[in-house]
Design an enzyme around this catalytic site. Structure first.
Site, PDB file in Angstrom:
ATOM      1  N   THR A 227       0.820  -1.209   0.000  1.00  0.00           N
ATOM      2  CA  THR A 227       0.000   0.000   0.000  1.00  0.00           C
ATOM      3  C   THR A 227       0.854   1.259   0.000  1.00  0.00           C
ATOM      4  O   THR A 227       0.364   2.332  -0.324  1.00  0.00           O
ATOM      5  CB  THR A 227      -0.937   0.031   1.229  1.00  0.00           C
ATOM      6  OG1 THR A 227      -0.136  -0.109   2.418  1.00  0.00           O
ATOM      7  CG2 THR A 227      -1.946  -1.097   1.167  1.00  0.00           C
TER       8      THR A 227
ATOM      9  N   SER B 140       8.608   4.757   5.625  1.00  0.00           N
ATOM     10  CA  SER B 140       7.694   5.295   6.626  1.00  0.00           C
ATOM     11  C   SER B 140       8.241   5.061   8.031  1.00  0.00           C
ATOM     12  O   SER B 140       9.349   5.453   8.346  1.00  0.00           O
ATOM     13  CB  SER B 140       6.294   4.701   6.441  1.00  0.00           C
ATOM     14  OG  SER B 140       5.349   5.333   7.269  1.00  0.00           O
TER      15      SER B 140
ATOM     16  N   ASP C  73       6.226  10.331  12.062  1.00  0.00           N
ATOM     17  CA  ASP C  73       7.123   9.250  11.684  1.00  0.00           C
ATOM     18  C   ASP C  73       8.197   9.785  10.741  1.00  0.00           C
ATOM     19  O   ASP C  73       8.301  10.992  10.520  1.00  0.00           O
ATOM     20  CB  ASP C  73       6.335   8.093  11.067  1.00  0.00           C
ATOM     21  CG  ASP C  73       5.603   8.487   9.794  1.00  0.00           C
ATOM     22  OD1 ASP C  73       5.388   9.694   9.584  1.00  0.00           O
ATOM     23  OD2 ASP C  73       5.240   7.591   9.010  1.00  0.00           O
TER      24      ASP C  73
ATOM     25  N   GLU D  58      -7.356   7.306   7.976  1.00  0.00           N
ATOM     26  CA  GLU D  58      -7.284   5.872   8.233  1.00  0.00           C
ATOM     27  C   GLU D  58      -6.782   5.605   9.643  1.00  0.00           C
ATOM     28  O   GLU D  58      -6.130   6.446  10.254  1.00  0.00           O
ATOM     29  CB  GLU D  58      -6.419   5.161   7.200  1.00  0.00           C
ATOM     30  CG  GLU D  58      -5.034   5.734   7.009  1.00  0.00           C
ATOM     31  CD  GLU D  58      -4.295   5.066   5.862  1.00  0.00           C
ATOM     32  OE1 GLU D  58      -4.928   4.362   5.062  1.00  0.00           O
ATOM     33  OE2 GLU D  58      -3.073   5.249   5.779  1.00  0.00           O
TER      34      GLU D  58
END
Length: 539
Positions: free
Chosen positions: A42, A146, A297, A384
């Protein structure tokens, strides 16, 4: 959970940056081995050089495939490229630039040679493409894994819409890259690697006044602490403070490829996850020093919100508060603009949406699903459960089409300035109105064959009629918002729900579950969810 979760990293936990970098150049992957192939999840291709899963061979081939893909799509404008602070991001960016320039692609890297957050790159693509003076279209590459551990690398392609590429694009790119690697990378063209320059920081920071009520934050004197967690947002937070004159402290301005200043995550790994209580332990320790303390992050597409009264907020709780606030404080947004959420996000969002008379747009996991709605304004907020979200400018036009952790962190300060209450206090008010949902994700063992079946499972394969004593009202294998395949199933009752999806990296499937009846009821939902799914899989 390890008993070391939340404790400071020790020398034995740290990577050797030289070893990781050397492996990037020295190890050559064998795409006949599944673990060494190019695979776009993703959020792009991820892996470690030490495992022959993220090496120069991969990045050269992926970049060449992107060059061929964009040519096939008629994309002739500049390609923006940026990297985060992972040790592999620098070498991967250099490899990519060499291939891009070798193919005569105009590539634009950071003006100061600095780090570029994912939202800043998305913002740059959209600003360029929305400028009537530009007759061509730009796209971009973000070099980031990430929040993944320091040994990992990541490589993500964002097409002209500015958000994550869809499956059609990533499947084509991955397949072509694997073909190139299998043939020995002979199709890769490389140049001198000298990019053009773009001021990502100035463009992004200077535009924030058009999406956040900066004046309210300054007037209220909100005392902000921002911890980049050693990531790409470090210079951005300092610039936000200086440009707008805010009472903002960058609590940890250090960048270290070993991330030795982090506390260990739940499993004992160093992971820069701003939604994890274990990874954020050192940040939460300072909660009483500020009106709000935030974390991001490594590529700043995720946010963590810490308040003096509530500590680290659950991502679902903050999303609900953000939605409730924004849809009452953005008068220029379209009256029919929907609220976007992934189908594994909390149902308290459903109740907030209903209270505002707004359409709920529920989509599968992956931020890419929100892109069309954010572009045309039909979805004003997309979020999300993994602490990623973005929303529209004050005038209802697109800001970013990728997750923006800096934006969501700044929004917390606006909420405090305008309402006089912290986001955690406002969430307590939502609980009084709608109930107190309990949410958790757990893993269940599954073979590769079972994971494949789960990913293709139809809701009708679920034979159960009750869940934790309540009648099942929906068995979903397609998302209600866009009828796209879930890649698993979601089972719903009036009091609870669970969703099951296969893991892309481990021999497990993930069970997301929520109950409005308390922890004991949630545990029953989780136990029955495993039984229901295993029965459908023939386990």
């Amino acid at each position: 959970m390890t008993d070391r979760a939340g404790t400071p990293a020790e020398a034995s936990d740290l990577i050797d940056p030289e070893e990781v970098t050397a492996a990037y150049y020295e190890l050559v992957p064998d795409v006949g081995e599944v673990e060494q192939k190019v695979v776009f999840g993703t959020s792009g291709h991820r892996g470690s050089s030490l495992d022959a899963a993220f090496n120069e061979t991969h990045i050269a081939a992926i970049t060449q495939a992107i060059v061929e893909y964009r040519a096939g799509q008629g994309i002739t404008g500049p390609l923006f490229i940026g990297r985060d602070t992972h040790i592999l991001s620098g070498p991967a960016e250099r490899t990519a630039v060499e291939v891009l320039t070798g193919n005569d692609v105009k590539v634009l890297a950071d003006a100061e040679g600095g780090y570029v957050p994912t939202p800043a790159l998305s913002h740059a693509i959209l600003v360029y493409n929305n400028d009537p003076a530009n007759t061509d279209k730009a796209d971009g590459i973000v070099v980031t894994p990430s929040h993944n551990p320091p040994r990992d690398g990541g490589f993500k392609y964002n097409p002209p819409h500015g958000g994550p590429a869809d499956s059609d694009a990533t499947n084509w790119i991955a397949n072509r890259a694997n073909e190139i690697i299998a043939a020995g990378n002979v199709d890769v063209k490389r140049g001198v690697g000298t990019p053009g320059r773009h001021d990502f920081l100035r463009g992004y920071v200077g535009d924030l006044v058009n999406i956040i009520d900066i004046d309210a934050i300054k007037k209220a004197g909100v005392k902000i602490g921002a911890d980049p967690l050693g990531g790409a947002s470090v210079e951005y937070w300092g610039a936000i403070r200086d440009v707008y004159g805010l009472d903002l402290t960058v609590t940890n301005p250090g960048v270290d490829p070993t991330w030795r200043f982090m506390t260990l995550d739940w499993d004992g790994k160093i992971r820069m996850d701003p939604s994890s209580p274990s990874a954020m332990a050192s940040v939460v320790h300072r909660k009483d020093e500020f009106d709000v303390l935030t974390g991001n992050d490594a590529d700043a597409d995720r946010h963590g919100i810490v308040t003096p009264d509530g500590g680290l907020m659950n991502p679902n709780h903050y999303l609900a508060v953000a939605i409730d606030y924004l849809y009452t404080h953005r008068p220029e947004w379209r009256d029919d603009a929907a609220i976007g959420k992934t189908l594994v996000s909390s149902s308290i969002i459903d109740k907030v949406a209903e209270s505002h008379g707004r359409r709920l747009w529920e989509v599968p996991v992956g931020f890419k699903w929100f892109v069309p709605g954010l572009v045309d304004g039909s979805v004003a907020f997309g979020g999300e459960e993994s602490a990623g979200a973005s929303f529209l400018r004050k005038d209802g036009t697109v800001w970013t089409t990728d997750k923006d952790g800096i934006l969501l962190a700044l929004l917390a300060s606006e909420i405090i300035a305008v309402t006089g209450k912290t986001p955690s206090q406002l969430y307590a008010e939502l609980v009084e109105k709608y109930g107190d949902p309990v949410y958790q994700r757990v893993d269940a063992a599954a073979t590769k064959e079972q994971k494949t079946r789960l990913g293709k499972l139809d809701g009708d394969a679920i034979k159960a009629t009750e869940l934790a004593g309540d009648r099942i009202t929906a068995k979903l294998s397609k998302a209600p918002g866009n009828d796209a395949a879930v890649g698993g199933v979601k089972v719903v009752t009036d009091k609870a729900w669970f969703a099951a999806r296969p893991s892309g990296t481990e021999d497990v499937y993930k069970i997301y579950a929520e109950s409005f009846e308390g922890p004991e009821h949630l545990a029953r939902v989780q136990a029955e969810a495993k039984t229901i799914v295993d029965a459908a899989l023939g386990a």
